[in-house]
Write a protein that holds these residues in place. Structure first.
Motif, PDB file in Angstrom:
ATOM      1  N   UNK A  99       0.823  -1.210   0.000  1.00 49.47           N
ATOM      2  CA  UNK A  99       0.000   0.000   0.000  1.00 49.47           C
ATOM      3  C   UNK A  99       0.851   1.250   0.000  1.00 49.47           C
ATOM      4  N   UNK A 100       0.251   2.337  -0.440  1.00 45.38           N
ATOM      5  CA  UNK A 100       0.883   3.632  -0.235  1.00 45.38           C
ATOM      6  C   UNK A 100       0.874   3.907   1.256  1.00 45.38           C
ATOM      7  N   UNK A 101       1.821   4.697   1.718  1.00 47.56           N
ATOM      8  CA  UNK A 101       1.895   5.001   3.149  1.00 47.56           C
ATOM      9  C   UNK A 101       0.578   5.550   3.655  1.00 47.56           C
ATOM     10  N   UNK A 114      -7.275  -0.071  -3.679  1.00 44.32           N
ATOM     11  CA  UNK A 114      -6.515  -0.670  -4.760  1.00 44.32           C
ATOM     12  C   UNK A 114      -5.317  -1.413  -4.188  1.00 44.32           C
ATOM     13  N   UNK A 115      -5.592  -2.490  -3.496  1.00 46.60           N
ATOM     14  CA  UNK A 115      -4.570  -3.298  -2.856  1.00 46.60           C
ATOM     15  C   UNK A 115      -4.845  -4.756  -3.150  1.00 46.60           C
ATOM     16  N   UNK A 116      -3.811  -5.558  -3.044  1.00 48.72           N
ATOM     17  CA  UNK A 116      -4.011  -7.001  -3.177  1.00 48.72           C
ATOM     18  C   UNK A 116      -3.100  -7.715  -2.203  1.00 48.72           C
ATOM     19  N   UNK A 219     -11.375  -7.644  -8.546  1.00 48.94           N
ATOM     20  CA  UNK A 219     -11.704  -6.214  -8.521  1.00 48.94           C
ATOM     21  C   UNK A 219     -13.104  -5.980  -7.988  1.00 48.94           C
ATOM     22  N   UNK A 220     -13.391  -4.788  -7.449  1.00 49.43           N
ATOM     23  CA  UNK A 220     -14.719  -4.495  -6.925  1.00 49.43           C
ATOM     24  C   UNK A 220     -15.818  -4.730  -7.951  1.00 49.43           C
ATOM     25  N   UNK A 221     -16.898  -5.387  -7.504  1.00 48.79           N
ATOM     26  CA  UNK A 221     -18.088  -5.635  -8.327  1.00 48.79           C
ATOM     27  C   UNK A 221     -17.771  -6.458  -9.571  1.00 48.79           C
TER      28      UNK A 221
END
Length: 454
Positions: A99-101, A114-116, A219-221
Motif C-alpha cells: 500500500x501507499x503510506x 486498490x490493494x491485493x 476487482x470491486x463488483x
C-alpha cells in the motif's frame, strides 16, 4: 537453560496448542529462577508464522540488546530471560501489492482499496501444507488437506460448463470443512470476534466473493461483469478465507495459551519467589498471548508482572477499554485485569505495519454490516494505533536513536508511535514493517518500562 555471553540465564519455555507447558517442567523452571537469583525476568513471546528456529533467532538478537540497555539502569536488578515458544500458523508468502503510506493509515474493514494481498497466486495445496504443521490433530490436518484439494479442483473447473448448482455445492463443501476448524470464541471477547461473520456466513457464494474483493483477489463488483466470473472469484475468496481462518486460530490460540498456560506459571513463580519482577513482552499475536496471561492470574496480589510491552500487537485495540467509550458498549475483555500489572502498560504502533494496519481489520470486513459499522476503528488492531478507550493514558514517540527519557509511570497506558523505528517495509510486501522490531530503541523501551515498576 542457556546463558547469554554476559552470563544471564535464558530459558526456553514451550507450550503446546492447548496451553500445556511442555518444556521445561514447571517445577524445574521455578526452582532454577530462584536458584539463579533473578530479580527481573523478561518474558518474550513471538508472534504469527514463527518456527522454533526463527523464534530462537529473535530471542538471540533481542535478549542481549535488552540486557545491554538494562545495564546500570536504576530499578532493574539481576536479570534473566525466558523465550516463549508456541505453535503459531505459517501462511505462505504472497506477492502482495504494497500500500501507499497513506493507505496504511486509512485501512478499514469495509472500504475496497486498490490493494491485493496476493493470495490468488497460491494453490489450495500450498496453503493447506503451510498451515498443517500448526495442528497436532491428524484429523484437522486431513481437513485442511481436503479444503486445499477442493479449492484446486474448483480452480480446474473454472471455465467449464458446470451447472450453477455444482459450483455452489463445491463452495459448500469447502465451507463446511472450514467451519469445523474455527475455534470457539470465549465469552466476552466480542471485540476480537469479527471474523465470525465470514467464517460462519450462511452463504459462502456471496461471502467468498466479498472476501476476494476485500483482499484484492478480485476487482470491486467484478462478479457482475460476467455470468461465469463469480465462481473464479469465489474460489480465490476461499483462499482469502483460509487466511482469515489462520488469523482467527492464531488469535484464539494465543489467548488460550496466555490464559491457561503462561498466567498460572507466573502465579506459581510469584508464590515461589515473590521478589521476582516479571516484564512481559509480546510481538504480533504474541502480544495477545502475554496480555491474556494477566487473565490467568487469580488476583493482583498473586501477580509478579511489573510491566507489559506490546510490540505491534495483532489483536483488538479495544481489549483493555472501559465501557464508556467502547463502540461495543461494554468493557474490553482484559479491562478487569489491568491491576495485574504493577508498572506501565505500553504498546507500540506504526503506520508502516501493513499486517495490522491494513489487512488485519479486513478479516472482519463482513461484520461491518452491523448497526455500529460507522464506528471508527471498530475492528482495528493494537499495532495500528495502540490502546483505545483506556485511562489514564498518554502518548509517546520512539526516537530513531533510542535516546529518550520516556517518563513512564505505573498504572498508566502508553501509546508509543514507533514509525521512526519500526519502518522497514522492504522484506515484507504483505506485512510491511510488522516484524521490524529487532532494534536497539525497542530494547530501550522494554527496559524503561521495566524500570518504571511500583
Amino acid at each position: 537453560m542457556m546463558r547469554l555471553a554476559t552470563n544471564e540465564p535464558v530459558w526456553d519455555v514451550e507450550f503446546d496448542e492447548k496451553g500445556r507447558l511442555t518444556t521445561p517442567a514447571a517445577e524445574d523452571f521455578l526452582d532454577q529462577v530462584l536458584a539463579e537469583g533473578v530479580e527481573d525476568l523478561f518474558v518474550f513471546s513471538h508472534g504469527w508464522g514463527t518456527s522454533k528456529d526463527k523464534a530462537r533467532a529473535l530471542y538471540d538478537e533481542m535478549f542481549p540488546m535488552i540486557q545491554q540497555a538494562a545495564n546500570g539502569l536504576a530499578g532493574i536488578g539481576a536479570t534473566g530471560f525466558a523465550g516463549i515458544y508456541w505453535p503459531s500458523l505459517w501462511f505462505p508468502p504472497t506477492p502482495a501489492t504494497p500500500p501507499h503510506t497513506a493507505a496504511a493509515t486509512q485501512a478499514d474493514g469495509g472500504a475496497v482499496v486498490d490493494l491485493s494481498a496476493g493470495t490468488a497466486a497460491l494453490s489450495g495445496a500450498e496453503i493447506a501444507q503451510s498451515l498443517a504443521p500448526g495442528f497436532a490433530d491428524p484429523a484437522q490436518q486431513q481437513m485442511l488437506a481436503e479444503i486445499g484439494q477442493l479449492i484446486d479442483q474448483g480452480e480446474k473447473a473454472v471455465g467449464f460448463n458446470e451447472a450453477e448448482g455444482q459450483k455452489e455445492e463445491r463452495l459448500q463443501q469447502i465451507h463446511q470443512r472450514l467451519r469445523t476448524l474455527v475455534p470457539r470464541t470465549p465469552e466476552g471477547e466480542v471485540e476480537d470476534a469479527g471474523e465470525g461473520a465470514l467464517l460462519f456466513a450462511a452463504d459462502p457464494k456471496m461471502a467468498y466473493q466479498a472476501a476476494a474483493e476485500a483482499f484484492g483477489s478480485a476487482p470491486p463488483d467484478s462478479a457482475a461483469q460476467g455470468v461465469g466470473d463469480w465462481f473464479h472469484h469465489a474460489i480465490n475468496g476461499a483462499k482469502d478465507t483460509l487466511r482469515v481462518l489462520s488469523y482467527t486460530i492464531m488469535k484464539a490460540r494465543a489467548g488460550d495459551i496466555g490464559r491457561t498456560g503462561l498466567g498460572p506459571v507466573l502465579e506459581a513463580l510469584h508464590a515461589r519467589s515473590p521478589a521476582v519482577r516479571v516484564h512481559l513482552i509480546g510481538h504480533s499475536f504474541g502480544a495477545r498471548l502475554v496480555s491474556f496471561a494477566l487473565s490467568g492470574i487469580s488476583a493482583p496480589e498473586d501477580s509478579p508482572v511489573a510491566s507489559l510491552l506490546l510490540l505491534q500487537g495483532a489483536f483488538s485495540h479495544w481489549s483493555f477499554a472501559h465501557a464508556k467509550d467502547n463502540p461495543f458498549g461494554r468493557a474490553g475483555v482484559l479491562n478487569a485485569f489491568t491491576d495485574r500489572v504493577r508498572g506501565p502498560l505500553v504498546a507500540t504502533y506504526s503506520v508502516y505495519d501493513w499486517a495490522v494496519g491494513v489487512w488485519y481489520p479486513k478479516a472482519s470486513f463482513l461484520a461491518q454490516q452491523d448497526t455500529q459499522a460507522e464506528t471508527a476503528g471498530r475492528w482495528g488492531g493494537m499495532g495500528a494505533d495502540g490502546y483505545q478507550a483506556v485511562s489514564p493514558s498518554e502518548d509517546r514517540v520512539m526516537p530513531p536513536d533510542g535516546n529518550t527519557d520516556y517518563g513512564l509511570a505505573p498504572g498508566t497506558f502508553y501509546r508509543v508511535n514507533a514509525a521512526g523505528v519500526i519502518n522497514n517495509v522492504q522484506a515484507e510486501p504483505f506485512a510491511g514493517a510488522h516484524s521490524d522490531i529487532r532494534k536497539h530503541p525497542v530494547a530501550v523501551l522494554a527496559t524503561h518500562a521495566a524500570a518504571a515498576h511500583a
